[in-house]
Write a protein that holds these residues in place. Structure first.
Motif, PDB file in Angstrom:
ATOM      1  N   GLY A 132      87.765-118.111  21.575  1.00 56.83           N
ATOM      2  CA  GLY A 132      87.289-116.767  21.240  1.00 56.83           C
ATOM      3  C   GLY A 132      86.650-116.077  22.427  1.00 56.83           C
ATOM      4  N   ASP A 133      86.929-116.580  23.637  1.00 57.60           N
ATOM      5  CA  ASP A 133      86.316-116.006  24.844  1.00 57.60           C
ATOM      6  C   ASP A 133      87.133-114.804  25.314  1.00 57.60           C
ATOM      7  OD1 ASP A 133      85.261-115.346  27.247  1.00 57.60           O
ATOM      8  OD2 ASP A 133      85.330-117.348  28.114  1.00 57.60           O
ATOM      9  N   LYS A 134      86.737-113.621  24.801  1.00 54.62           N
ATOM     10  CA  LYS A 134      87.446-112.402  25.191  1.00 54.62           C
ATOM     11  C   LYS A 134      86.622-111.608  26.201  1.00 54.62           C
ATOM     12  CE  LYS A 134      86.843-112.374  21.003  1.00 54.62           C
ATOM     13  NZ  LYS A 134      86.101-113.413  20.200  1.00 54.62           N
ATOM     14  N   LEU A 135      85.708-112.298  26.913  1.00 56.63           N
ATOM     15  CA  LEU A 135      84.745-111.592  27.753  1.00 56.63           C
ATOM     16  C   LEU A 135      85.396-110.767  28.865  1.00 56.63           C
ATOM     17  CD1 LEU A 135      81.841-114.175  28.102  1.00 56.63           C
ATOM     18  CD2 LEU A 135      82.032-112.266  26.535  1.00 56.63           C
ATOM     19  N   SER A 136      86.458-111.283  29.492  1.00 56.90           N
ATOM     20  CA  SER A 136      87.052-110.511  30.606  1.00 56.90           C
ATOM     21  C   SER A 136      87.565-109.154  30.131  1.00 56.90           C
ATOM     22  CB  SER A 136      88.203-111.283  31.262  1.00 56.90           C
ATOM     23  OG  SER A 136      87.675-112.366  31.984  1.00 56.90           O
ATOM     24  N   LEU A 137      88.088-109.109  28.896  1.00 60.57           N
ATOM     25  CA  LEU A 137      88.607-107.840  28.369  1.00 60.57           C
ATOM     26  C   LEU A 137      87.496-106.797  28.281  1.00 60.57           C
ATOM     27  CD1 LEU A 137      90.760-109.085  25.329  1.00 60.57           C
ATOM     28  CD2 LEU A 137      91.469-108.718  27.676  1.00 60.57           C
ATOM     29  N   VAL A 138      86.275-107.267  28.079  1.00 59.34           N
ATOM     30  CA  VAL A 138      85.127-106.364  27.939  1.00 59.34           C
ATOM     31  C   VAL A 138      84.508-106.098  29.309  1.00 59.34           C
ATOM     32  CG1 VAL A 138      82.811-106.180  26.921  1.00 59.34           C
ATOM     33  CG2 VAL A 138      84.653-107.289  25.626  1.00 59.34           C
ATOM     34  N   ILE A 139      84.351-107.164  30.094  1.00 56.09           N
ATOM     35  CA  ILE A 139      83.564-107.074  31.333  1.00 56.09           C
ATOM     36  C   ILE A 139      84.272-106.267  32.417  1.00 56.09           C
ATOM     37  CG2 ILE A 139      82.747-108.522  33.239  1.00 56.09           C
ATOM     38  CD1 ILE A 139      81.870-110.554  31.078  1.00 56.09           C
ATOM     39  N   VAL A 140      85.599-106.384  32.510  1.00 64.65           N
ATOM     40  CA  VAL A 140      86.302-105.662  33.578  1.00 64.65           C
ATOM     41  C   VAL A 140      86.096-104.146  33.428  1.00 64.65           C
ATOM     42  CG1 VAL A 140      88.564-105.180  34.600  1.00 64.65           C
ATOM     43  CG2 VAL A 140      87.900-107.542  34.111  1.00 64.65           C
ATOM     44  N   PRO A 141      86.405-103.534  32.256  1.00 60.72           N
ATOM     45  CA  PRO A 141      86.149-102.090  32.157  1.00 60.72           C
ATOM     46  C   PRO A 141      84.659-101.742  32.187  1.00 60.72           C
ATOM     47  CG  PRO A 141      86.988-102.956  30.059  1.00 60.72           C
ATOM     48  CD  PRO A 141      87.112-104.056  31.072  1.00 60.72           C
ATOM     49  N   LEU A 142      83.838-102.635  31.648  1.00 62.36           N
ATOM     50  CA  LEU A 142      82.391-102.368  31.631  1.00 62.36           C
ATOM     51  C   LEU A 142      81.848-102.284  33.061  1.00 62.36           C
ATOM     52  CD1 LEU A 142      79.843-102.099  29.913  1.00 62.36           C
ATOM     53  CD2 LEU A 142      79.785-104.587  29.663  1.00 62.36           C
ATOM     54  N   CYS A 143      82.193-103.245  33.907  1.00 58.84           N
ATOM     55  CA  CYS A 143      81.727-103.213  35.300  1.00 58.84           C
ATOM     56  C   CYS A 143      82.316-101.996  36.024  1.00 58.84           C
ATOM     57  CB  CYS A 143      82.121-104.493  36.035  1.00 58.84           C
ATOM     58  SG  CYS A 143      81.045-105.857  35.600  1.00 58.84           S
ATOM     59  N   ALA A 144      83.609-101.746  35.786  1.00 56.22           N
ATOM     60  CA  ALA A 144      84.231-100.594  36.457  1.00 56.22           C
ATOM     61  C   ALA A 144      83.521 -99.298  36.060  1.00 56.22           C
ATOM     62  CB  ALA A 144      85.718-100.529  36.112  1.00 56.22           C
ATOM     63  N   SER A 145      83.021 -99.248  34.818  1.00 57.15           N
ATOM     64  CA  SER A 145      82.380 -98.001  34.353  1.00 57.15           C
ATOM     65  C   SER A 145      81.048 -97.738  35.057  1.00 57.15           C
ATOM     66  CB  SER A 145      82.186 -98.025  32.828  1.00 57.15           C
ATOM     67  OG  SER A 145      81.102 -98.863  32.477  1.00 57.15           O
ATOM     68  N   VAL A 146      80.465 -98.767  35.716  1.00 59.43           N
ATOM     69  CA  VAL A 146      79.240 -98.509  36.489  1.00 59.43           C
ATOM     70  C   VAL A 146      79.511 -98.624  37.996  1.00 59.43           C
ATOM     71  CG1 VAL A 146      77.667 -99.218  34.634  1.00 59.43           C
ATOM     72  CG2 VAL A 146      78.398-100.916  36.319  1.00 59.43           C
ATOM     73  N   GLY A 147      80.776 -98.557  38.362  1.00 59.19           N
ATOM     74  CA  GLY A 147      81.120 -98.439  39.780  1.00 59.19           C
ATOM     75  C   GLY A 147      81.327 -99.734  40.543  1.00 59.19           C
ATOM     76  N   ILE A 148      81.478-100.867  39.823  1.00 54.36           N
ATOM     77  CA  ILE A 148      81.751-102.108  40.548  1.00 54.36           C
ATOM     78  C   ILE A 148      83.244-102.381  40.521  1.00 54.36           C
ATOM     79  CG2 ILE A 148      81.329-104.608  40.604  1.00 54.36           C
ATOM     80  CD1 ILE A 148      78.815-103.873  38.953  1.00 54.36           C
ATOM     81  N   PRO A 149      83.890-102.463  41.692  1.00 55.06           N
ATOM     82  CA  PRO A 149      85.334-102.722  41.675  1.00 55.06           C
ATOM     83  C   PRO A 149      85.636-104.167  41.246  1.00 55.06           C
ATOM     84  CG  PRO A 149      84.502-102.620  43.944  1.00 55.06           C
ATOM     85  CD  PRO A 149      83.337-102.328  43.046  1.00 55.06           C
ATOM     86  N   VAL A 150      86.531-104.307  40.276  1.00 53.63           N
ATOM     87  CA  VAL A 150      86.901-105.658  39.824  1.00 53.63           C
ATOM     88  C   VAL A 150      88.415-105.827  39.974  1.00 53.63           C
ATOM     89  CG1 VAL A 150      86.635-107.400  38.023  1.00 53.63           C
ATOM     90  CG2 VAL A 150      85.053-105.482  38.082  1.00 53.63           C
ATOM     91  N   ALA A 151      88.788-106.737  40.874  1.00 53.94           N
ATOM     92  CA  ALA A 151      90.210-107.056  41.108  1.00 53.94           C
ATOM     93  C   ALA A 151      90.408-108.446  40.530  1.00 53.94           C
ATOM     94  CB  ALA A 151      90.499-107.043  42.601  1.00 53.94           C
ATOM     95  N   LYS A 152      90.823-108.511  39.272  1.00 55.51           N
ATOM     96  CA  LYS A 152      90.738-109.778  38.547  1.00 55.51           C
ATOM     97  C   LYS A 152      92.097-110.420  38.322  1.00 55.51           C
ATOM     98  CE  LYS A 152      88.383-112.462  35.471  1.00 55.51           C
ATOM     99  NZ  LYS A 152      88.754-113.597  36.318  1.00 55.51           N
ATOM    100  N   MET A 153      92.146-111.700  38.643  1.00 55.37           N
ATOM    101  CA  MET A 153      93.335-112.489  38.291  1.00 55.37           C
ATOM    102  C   MET A 153      92.938-113.441  37.186  1.00 55.37           C
ATOM    103  SD  MET A 153      95.210-113.477  41.743  1.00 55.37           S
ATOM    104  CE  MET A 153      95.878-112.219  42.779  1.00 55.37           C
ATOM    105  N   SER A 154      93.741-113.512  36.143  1.00 56.79           N
ATOM    106  CA  SER A 154      93.398-114.377  35.013  1.00 56.79           C
ATOM    107  C   SER A 154      94.569-115.270  34.666  1.00 56.79           C
ATOM    108  CB  SER A 154      93.041-113.526  33.797  1.00 56.79           C
ATOM    109  OG  SER A 154      91.776-112.951  33.993  1.00 56.79           O
ATOM    110  N   GLY A 155      94.268-116.264  33.836  1.00 56.53           N
ATOM    111  CA  GLY A 155      95.306-117.226  33.485  1.00 56.53           C
ATOM    112  C   GLY A 155      95.844-117.028  32.076  1.00 56.53           C
ATOM    113  N   ARG A 156      96.805-117.894  31.726  1.00 53.34           N
ATOM    114  CA  ARG A 156      97.318-117.943  30.359  1.00 53.34           C
ATOM    115  C   ARG A 156      96.616-119.077  29.622  1.00 53.34           C
ATOM    116  NH1 ARG A 156     101.555-114.687  29.578  1.00 53.34           N
ATOM    117  NH2 ARG A 156     102.552-113.916  31.453  1.00 53.34           N
TER     118      ARG A 156
END
Ligand code: URA
Length: 433
Positions: A88-112
């Protein structure tokens, strides 16, 4: 240098030099060291361990076995996050746009996902049209343009880790802290970020079942990151039960949208905001944790974080209408309620059993080659601490398979219902670094 001498040194508990560790990895990748010698070496590491210098040297030897992503064309401090994996770890789906919304660039590679844990790439692919593969140029350009990109891991990253991991998997040598730490950190370092936040899970759904083990792993990884010039912070967070309410790919996208709308459950929202706040401080968007947490909460309340998610979906070719109408996400044909067999408190929920049950319903892969059903999953209606009466719905299984009996049995077994009220759950056990 001979491999047999290095195996004997490690068997005797001696520390190896950087040159010796480089020799082992380079010659193994060249096919000159056979699997049987590497297996003996890995087993010696499991029993004798590695010190910090050896672990850092192993990390760099794994990094140097493949491509290193150059993120220098991206402006600003690039902060990456890593989760040690859970249910149930959906944190990246939330954190990537959340960080981007306060100006932190996130270039994220994730797995399957594999086995009982899910993968961010699979979750995103439940959105029609969403592309998780793109050229390096498009990846960099998207981060410069919108502050974020979320793609599958490049095939050429840390090939030595892939080869070693496959061997560890079949030789009983996965559960060694230096081997796990070097494996995880090599992928983070090769992925090119300047700073790293590690979310190390502890509990029934995690690799590390206790907080103490997770803390030890976190300490080693923070030591590696800092010694290699990548400022690193690690959090030890709760995985004693599944995170949030939804497990499964489309289900978790739906829940991520709710979190970004400010309507998420307390556990998953708190952990998402805490990880993101540490990223925001490392990325120098905020001076300290409390103001970062408040700033990120404000990004959720104002709708900026959700708009960023919509932008991410659009940029990567997905159908952004799902953000406003999550009913457009894939839906399974069957929804089966599972009831509480007795009155009492939900005392615990074994996250790994829920993860395996979701996999049996079609949400995950037993082997790397399996395909997945994006619509399959589990909704938990009762989490640890909730008082339930016999016959109340504990969870709903979502599936397209015709025989869900094994999944149902496992999901019910995951729930321990007791007359005793459990102690409240701590979401963040430790912050290291
Ligand atoms: N995850 C990794 O990437 N590597 C390990 O060794 C264990 C978990």
């Amino acid at each position: 240098m001979r491999m047999v001498d290095l195996i004997i040194s490690k068997k005797r508990g001696q520390a190896l030099s950087k040159d010796e560790i480089n020799f082992i990895i380079e010659r193994y990748m060249a096919g000159e060291i056979p699997d049987y010698q590497m297996s003996a070496f890995l087993m010696a590491v499991c029993f004798r361990g590695m010190n910090r210098d050896e672990t850092a040297a192993l990390t760099m030897a794994l990094v140097n076995s493949g491509e290193k992503i150059d993120l220098s064309p991206i402006e600003g401090i690039k902060v990456d996050k890593h989760s040690s994996g859970g249910v149930g770890d959906k944190l990246s789906l939330v954190i990537v746009p959340l960080c981007a919304s306060v100006g932190i660039p996130v270039a994220k590679m994730s797995g399957r996902g594999l086995g009982h844990t899910g993968g961010t790439v699979d979750k995103l692919e439940s959105i029609k049209g969403f592309r998780t593969e793109m050229s390096r140029e498009e990846f960099i350009s998207n981060v410069n343009k919108s502050g974020m990109a979320l793609v599958g891991q490049s095939a050429n990253l840390t090939p030595a880790d892939k080869k070693l991991y496959a061997l560890r998997d079949v030789t009983g040598t996965v559960d060694s802290i230096p081997l796990i730490a070097a494996s995880i950190m090599s992928k983070k370092i090769a992925a090119g970020a300047d700073r790293i936040v590690l979310d190390v899970k502890a509990g029934s759904g995690a690799f590390m079942k206790t907080v103490e083990e997770a803390e030890e792993l976190a300490n080693v990884m923070v030591g590696i990151g800092n010694s290699l010039g990548k400022k690193t912070v690690a959090l030890v967070t709760d995985m004693s039960q599944p995170l949030g309410r939804e497990v499964g790919n489309a289900n978790e996208v739906r829940e991520a949208i709710e979190i970004l709308q400010g309507m998420g459950m307390e556990d998953v929202t708190t952990i998402a905001l805490t990880v993101a706040a540490h990223m925001a401080v490392l990325g120098e968007a905020f001076a300290e944790f409390d103001s970062a947490y408040e700033g990120l909460l404000d990004a959720i309340k104002s709708g900026r974080a959700l708009s960023k998610f919509r932008e991410l979906v659009t940029l990567q070719g997905g159908d952004a209408s799902v953000v406003d109408n999550p009913d457009l996400l894939p839906r399974a044909a069957r929804h089966i309620d599972v009831m509480a067999p007795q009155d009492g408190y939900v005392f615990s929920i074994d996250a790994e059993k829920i993860g395996v049950a979701a996999m049996l319903l079609g949400a995950g892969r037993k082997t790397k080659e399996d395909s997945i059903d994006h619509s399959a999953g589990i909704t938990l209606h009762a989490k640890t601490g909730k008082k339930v009466s016999r016959g109340d719905v504990l969870l709903t299984l979502h599936t397209n398979v015709s025989d869900w009996s094994e999944a149902e049995k496992l999901a019910l077994e995951a729930y321990v219902i007791s007359p005793e009220k459990p102690a409240p759950i701590t979401y963040i056990h430790k912050v290291i670094g």
